[in-house]
Scaffold this motif. Structure first.
Motif, PDB file in Angstrom:
ATOM      1  N   LYS A 262       0.959  -1.532   0.034  1.00 37.88           N
ATOM      2  CA  LYS A 262       0.274   0.252  -0.432  1.00 37.88           C
ATOM      3  C   LYS A 262       1.227   1.304   0.227  1.00 37.88           C
ATOM      4  O   LYS A 262       0.770   1.926  -0.156  1.00 37.88           O
ATOM      5  CB  LYS A 262      -0.858   0.082   0.943  1.00 37.88           C
ATOM      6  N   ILE A 263       2.166   1.606   0.439  1.00 37.14           N
ATOM      7  CA  ILE A 263       2.536   2.475   0.690  1.00 37.14           C
ATOM      8  C   ILE A 263       3.047   3.119  -0.440  1.00 37.14           C
ATOM      9  O   ILE A 263       3.420   3.948  -0.937  1.00 37.14           O
ATOM     10  CB  ILE A 263       4.063   1.934   1.864  1.00 37.14           C
ATOM     11  N   ALA A 264       4.104   1.563  -1.425  1.00 37.13           N
ATOM     12  CA  ALA A 264       4.824   1.480  -2.297  1.00 37.13           C
ATOM     13  C   ALA A 264       3.529   2.840  -3.298  1.00 37.13           C
ATOM     14  O   ALA A 264       3.880   2.682  -4.382  1.00 37.13           O
ATOM     15  CB  ALA A 264       4.395   0.660  -2.797  1.00 37.13           C
ATOM     16  N   GLN A 265       1.964   1.833  -3.608  1.00 35.19           N
ATOM     17  CA  GLN A 265       1.563   3.131  -3.918  1.00 35.19           C
ATOM     18  C   GLN A 265       1.331   4.567  -3.951  1.00 35.19           C
ATOM     19  O   GLN A 265       1.243   5.046  -4.533  1.00 35.19           O
ATOM     20  CB  GLN A 265      -0.344   3.136  -3.947  1.00 35.19           C
ATOM     21  N   SER A 266       2.081   4.976  -2.836  1.00 39.20           N
ATOM     22  CA  SER A 266       2.052   6.151  -2.841  1.00 39.20           C
ATOM     23  C   SER A 266       2.642   7.691  -3.857  1.00 39.20           C
ATOM     24  O   SER A 266       4.371   6.856  -3.637  1.00 39.20           O
ATOM     25  CB  SER A 266       2.168   6.745  -1.449  1.00 39.20           C
ATOM     26  N   PRO A 267       2.170   8.335  -4.355  1.00 37.20           N
ATOM     27  CA  PRO A 267       3.471   9.077  -5.469  1.00 37.20           C
ATOM     28  C   PRO A 267       4.749  10.164  -4.219  1.00 37.20           C
ATOM     29  O   PRO A 267       5.160  10.236  -4.814  1.00 37.20           O
ATOM     30  CB  PRO A 267       2.599  10.225  -6.085  1.00 37.20           C
ATOM     31  N   LYS A 268       4.433  10.209  -2.959  1.00 37.86           N
ATOM     32  CA  LYS A 268       5.521  10.768  -2.396  1.00 37.86           C
ATOM     33  C   LYS A 268       6.606  10.012  -2.103  1.00 37.86           C
ATOM     34  O   LYS A 268       7.515  10.206  -1.421  1.00 37.86           O
ATOM     35  CB  LYS A 268       5.049  10.689  -0.509  1.00 37.86           C
ATOM     36  N   VAL A 269       6.519   8.918  -1.768  1.00 42.00           N
ATOM     37  CA  VAL A 269       7.627   7.861  -1.381  1.00 42.00           C
ATOM     38  C   VAL A 269       8.660   7.451  -2.561  1.00 42.00           C
ATOM     39  O   VAL A 269       8.293   7.179  -4.188  1.00 42.00           O
ATOM     40  CB  VAL A 269       6.838   5.940  -1.108  1.00 42.00           C
ATOM     41  N   GLU A 270       9.975   7.291  -2.326  1.00 42.38           N
ATOM     42  CA  GLU A 270      10.124   6.768  -3.171  1.00 42.38           C
ATOM     43  C   GLU A 270      11.641   6.129  -2.982  1.00 42.38           C
ATOM     44  O   GLU A 270      11.765   4.735  -3.787  1.00 42.38           O
ATOM     45  CB  GLU A 270      11.934   8.230  -3.812  1.00 42.38           C
ATOM     46  N   LYS A 271      11.336   5.409  -1.483  1.00 43.80           N
ATOM     47  CA  LYS A 271      12.087   3.940  -1.515  1.00 43.80           C
ATOM     48  C   LYS A 271      11.874   3.857  -0.050  1.00 43.80           C
ATOM     49  O   LYS A 271      11.334   4.846   1.060  1.00 43.80           O
ATOM     50  CB  LYS A 271      13.917   4.890  -1.193  1.00 43.80           C
ATOM     51  N   ILE A 272      11.849   2.486   0.231  1.00 38.05           N
ATOM     52  CA  ILE A 272      10.957   1.872   1.222  1.00 38.05           C
ATOM     53  C   ILE A 272      11.934   0.652   1.539  1.00 38.05           C
ATOM     54  O   ILE A 272      12.324   0.268   0.886  1.00 38.05           O
ATOM     55  CB  ILE A 272       9.528   1.171   0.752  1.00 38.05           C
ATOM     56  N   TYR A 273      11.952   0.762   2.813  1.00 34.31           N
ATOM     57  CA  TYR A 273      13.224  -0.194   3.482  1.00 34.31           C
ATOM     58  C   TYR A 273      12.223  -1.865   4.368  1.00 34.31           C
ATOM     59  O   TYR A 273      10.868  -0.430   5.072  1.00 34.31           O
ATOM     60  CB  TYR A 273      14.023   0.453   4.602  1.00 34.31           C
ATOM     61  N   CYS A 274      12.616  -2.010   5.088  1.00 35.77           N
ATOM     62  CA  CYS A 274      11.448  -2.891   5.866  1.00 35.77           C
ATOM     63  C   CYS A 274      12.865  -3.514   6.316  1.00 35.77           C
ATOM     64  O   CYS A 274      13.579  -4.824   6.060  1.00 35.77           O
ATOM     65  CB  CYS A 274      10.432  -4.052   4.831  1.00 35.77           C
ATOM     66  N   ALA A 275      13.165  -3.954   7.835  1.00 34.25           N
ATOM     67  CA  ALA A 275      13.132  -4.713   8.902  1.00 34.25           C
ATOM     68  C   ALA A 275      12.181  -5.827   9.245  1.00 34.25           C
ATOM     69  O   ALA A 275      10.999  -5.372  10.446  1.00 34.25           O
ATOM     70  CB  ALA A 275      13.698  -4.034  10.137  1.00 34.25           C
ATOM     71  N   PRO A 276      12.635  -6.555   9.837  1.00 35.20           N
ATOM     72  CA  PRO A 276      13.674  -7.827   8.897  1.00 35.20           C
ATOM     73  C   PRO A 276      12.455  -7.957   7.447  1.00 35.20           C
ATOM     74  O   PRO A 276      13.573  -8.258   6.283  1.00 35.20           O
ATOM     75  CB  PRO A 276      13.575  -8.884   9.734  1.00 35.20           C
ATOM     76  N   GLY A 277      12.263  -8.184   7.635  1.00 34.05           N
ATOM     77  CA  GLY A 277      11.147  -8.526   5.922  1.00 34.05           C
ATOM     78  C   GLY A 277      10.473  -9.461   6.037  1.00 34.05           C
ATOM     79  O   GLY A 277      11.596 -10.295   6.821  1.00 34.05           O
ATOM     80  N   ASN A 278      10.419  -9.777   4.260  1.00 31.00           N
ATOM     81  CA  ASN A 278      10.361 -11.632   4.376  1.00 31.00           C
ATOM     82  C   ASN A 278      10.537 -11.165   2.368  1.00 31.00           C
ATOM     83  O   ASN A 278      10.839 -10.315   1.716  1.00 31.00           O
ATOM     84  CB  ASN A 278       9.146 -11.827   4.282  1.00 31.00           C
ATOM     85  N   ALA A 279      10.441 -12.395   1.581  1.00 31.30           N
ATOM     86  CA  ALA A 279      11.080 -12.867   0.374  1.00 31.30           C
ATOM     87  C   ALA A 279       9.551 -11.955  -0.131  1.00 31.30           C
ATOM     88  O   ALA A 279      10.191 -11.761  -1.446  1.00 31.30           O
ATOM     89  CB  ALA A 279      10.452 -14.068   0.287  1.00 31.30           C
ATOM     90  N   GLY A 280       8.394 -11.869   0.140  1.00 24.62           N
ATOM     91  CA  GLY A 280       7.487 -10.967  -0.303  1.00 24.62           C
ATOM     92  C   GLY A 280       8.010  -9.526  -0.336  1.00 24.62           C
ATOM     93  O   GLY A 280       7.845  -8.636  -1.515  1.00 24.62           O
ATOM     94  N   ILE A 281       8.349  -9.142   0.741  1.00 23.93           N
ATOM     95  CA  ILE A 281       7.922  -7.389   0.885  1.00 23.93           C
ATOM     96  C   ILE A 281       9.055  -7.046   0.610  1.00 23.93           C
ATOM     97  O   ILE A 281       8.848  -5.870  -0.747  1.00 23.93           O
ATOM     98  CB  ILE A 281       8.209  -7.519   2.653  1.00 23.93           C
ATOM     99  N   GLU A 282      10.802  -8.262  -0.340  1.00 22.41           N
ATOM    100  CA  GLU A 282      11.061  -7.675  -1.221  1.00 22.41           C
ATOM    101  C   GLU A 282      11.137  -6.856  -2.699  1.00 22.41           C
ATOM    102  O   GLU A 282      11.419  -6.260  -2.524  1.00 22.41           O
ATOM    103  CB  GLU A 282      11.983  -8.641  -1.752  1.00 22.41           C
ATOM    104  N   GLU A 283       9.893  -7.981  -2.727  1.00 24.53           N
ATOM    105  CA  GLU A 283       9.179  -6.475  -4.462  1.00 24.53           C
ATOM    106  C   GLU A 283       9.268  -5.356  -4.481  1.00 24.53           C
ATOM    107  O   GLU A 283       9.760  -4.722  -4.981  1.00 24.53           O
ATOM    108  CB  GLU A 283       8.185  -7.601  -5.077  1.00 24.53           C
ATOM    109  N   TYR A 284       8.855  -4.508  -3.492  1.00 24.27           N
ATOM    110  CA  TYR A 284       8.226  -3.287  -2.741  1.00 24.27           C
ATOM    111  C   TYR A 284       9.079  -2.701  -2.145  1.00 24.27           C
ATOM    112  O   TYR A 284       9.546  -1.257  -1.399  1.00 24.27           O
ATOM    113  CB  TYR A 284       7.247  -3.442  -2.332  1.00 24.27           C
ATOM    114  N   ALA A 285      10.227  -3.370  -1.379  1.00 24.84           N
ATOM    115  CA  ALA A 285      11.215  -2.803  -0.107  1.00 24.84           C
ATOM    116  C   ALA A 285      12.328  -3.369   0.239  1.00 24.84           C
ATOM    117  O   ALA A 285      12.602  -4.771  -0.589  1.00 24.84           O
ATOM    118  CB  ALA A 285      10.232  -3.042   0.993  1.00 24.84           C
TER     119      ALA A 285
END
Ligand code: AMP
Ligand code: GLY
Length: 423
Positions: free
Chosen positions: A18-41
């Motif tokens: 959902k965050i990735a759809q915001s035009p304001k966002v240039e970069k997303i990190y996720c800690a620790p994340g998972n193999a699916g989240i890697e597509e956006y972050a």
């Protein structure tokens, strides 16, 4: 903007998407994340409870906003650590996350402010709890005070079962220190509904409703799990019920927290029981539900980053949330044997099928990358979500999409959303 998400489950995958759809966002990190989240972050190997390391990472990478997905770090005070470093963060401080962190606190708050909930008593002494049970009415509900991965609630039909429950929670400490205190409460019957909301300390904006399925097996049999599937909206959550809850539950909860000097900024999750005497609060959570987020966020039209910022800044009164006029169903694909014993490391096939399909999503809960392939890495593996014009078509679409995925010990419930047939 640069955003850091803290967490690693299906909920955080839905938040990242959902965050990735915001035009304001240039970069997303996720800690620790998972193999699916890697597509956006970009996933960073820092655990959710490593507050100092996370704050240092946020400073070093000039993160504009950190979003905390999980309950443990919130209850542990991660927001206070970030704020002390001058970092912007979405989520309640420790003194407000206690709304989820202590059931005794939340019950006392509801009693003090007249918010409808089940009658209860709290105990810190096992003998007193046992004496109380001697004259209690059954079934009765025992709840460990603290966080217990959603498993610290026991519904006891007999005195013998309840005595065993006190033994497990308070004496054997099955849920650790979560069982130092216990709430014993009246058993309620009715339909359950989850309502998530955004809160900025004073103003509350509720999201569309949802319903979870907590038991492992079809027909609500088997053990309690983290959640086997969800649908949204709930057809049982009518306009009249919503009006009542806005007046008697939602705003009063936010006002009560402010009056206690614990202003709540973040997501409040209201777990409600629609009883014959009206809606009552079963529990509060201080974060998005998992897997409620996986059906609520795909239906949300509003830019979530704007909402996060309004919650942090206290300007939510200037915003309205918008949701699509449709429905969504999420079926969790688990490893056979969950929640007790299960094998991991099985190769997952079919994930790419979702890539070019509008209205179909596969959120990763427990996956990992191994030798370039995505493999199962938990009890709950994936949340397959589909939208539809109504609940029935969303359910048909979700169960169709479930077939696109295969792994060796794939297990799922076949009756997610079946209750909608009774609506
Ligand atoms: P909680 O973690 O408090 O939401 O409890 C987990 C589940 O236990 C809820 O989703 C309900 O299904 C059930 N539960 C909790 N409290 C009660 C109650 N007072 N009466 C009946 N069922 C309850
Ligand atoms: N789905 C219930 C929870 O997130 O606690």
């Amino acid at each position: 903007m640069k955003i850091l998400i803290v967490g690693s489950g299906g909920r955080e995958h839905a938040i990242a998407w959902k965050i990735a759809q915001s035009p304001k966002v240039e970069k997303i990190y996720c800690a620790p994340g998972n193999a699916g989240i890697e597509e956006y972050a970009e996933c960073v190997p820092i655990k959710a409870m490593e507050f100092e390391r996370l704050a240092a990472f946020a400073k070093e990478h000039q993160i504009d906003l950190t979003v905390i997905g999980m309950d443990d770090p919130l209850v542990g005070g991660i927001v206070d650590v970030f704020e002390a470093e001058g970092l912007r963060v979405f989520g309640p401080r420790k003194n407000a996350a206690i709304l989820e962190g202590s059931k005794a606190f939340s019950k006392d708050l509801m009693k003090k402010y007249g918010i409808p909930t089940a009658a209860y008593e709290s105990f810190t002494d096992a003998d007193e709890a046992l004496r109380y049970l001697e004259t209690a009415k059954f079934p009765i509900v025992l709840k460990a005070d603290g966080l217990a991965l959603g498993k610290g609630v026991l519904i006891c039909n007999t005195l013998a079962e309840a005595k065993d429950g006190v033994q497990e929670i308070m004496l054997d400490k099955k849920f650790g220190t979560a069982g130092n205190c216990m709430v014993i409460e009246e058993f309620l019957t009715g339909r359950e509904v989850s309502v998530l909301s955004f809160v900025d300390g004073r103003t509350i904006r509720t999201m569309t409703s949802a319903q979870d399925h907590k038991r492992a097996g079809d027909g609500d049999t088997g053990l309690n799990t983290g959640g086997m599937g969800t649908f949204s909206p709930s057809p049982f959550y009518t306009k009249e019920i919503d009006e009542f809850c806005q007046k008697a539950i939602y705003q009063p909860t936010v006002d009560a927290m402010a009056a206690e000097g614990r202003p709540f900024h973040g997501v409040i999750f209201f777990g409600l029981m629609l009883t014959a005497d009206g809606p009552k609060v079963l529990e509060y959570n201080a974060r998005f539900g998992d897997p409620e987020a996986q059906v609520v966020l795909p239906r949300m039209k509003t830019d979530i980053v704007d909402v996060f910022e309004a919650c942090v800044d206290g300007t939510l009164d200037q915003m309205e949330l918008e949701f699509e006029d449709n429905a969504a169903v999420c079926v969790v694909l688990a490893s056979d044997g969950y929640p007790v014993r299960y094998e991991k490391g099985k190769a997952i096939e079919g994930l790419d099928t979702f890539k070019d399909k509008d209205g179909y999503y596969v959120f990763h809960a427990g996956t990992a990358k191994k030798d370039g392939r995505i493999v199962t890495n938990g009890g709950r593996v994936l949340g397959v979500t589909a939208k539809g014009e109504d609940l029935k078509s969303a359910r048909a679409n979700a169960y169709q999409a479930v077939e696109w995925i295969s792994f060796e010990n794939k297990y799922f419930r076949h009756d997610i959303g079946k209750a909608i047939d009774e609506a």
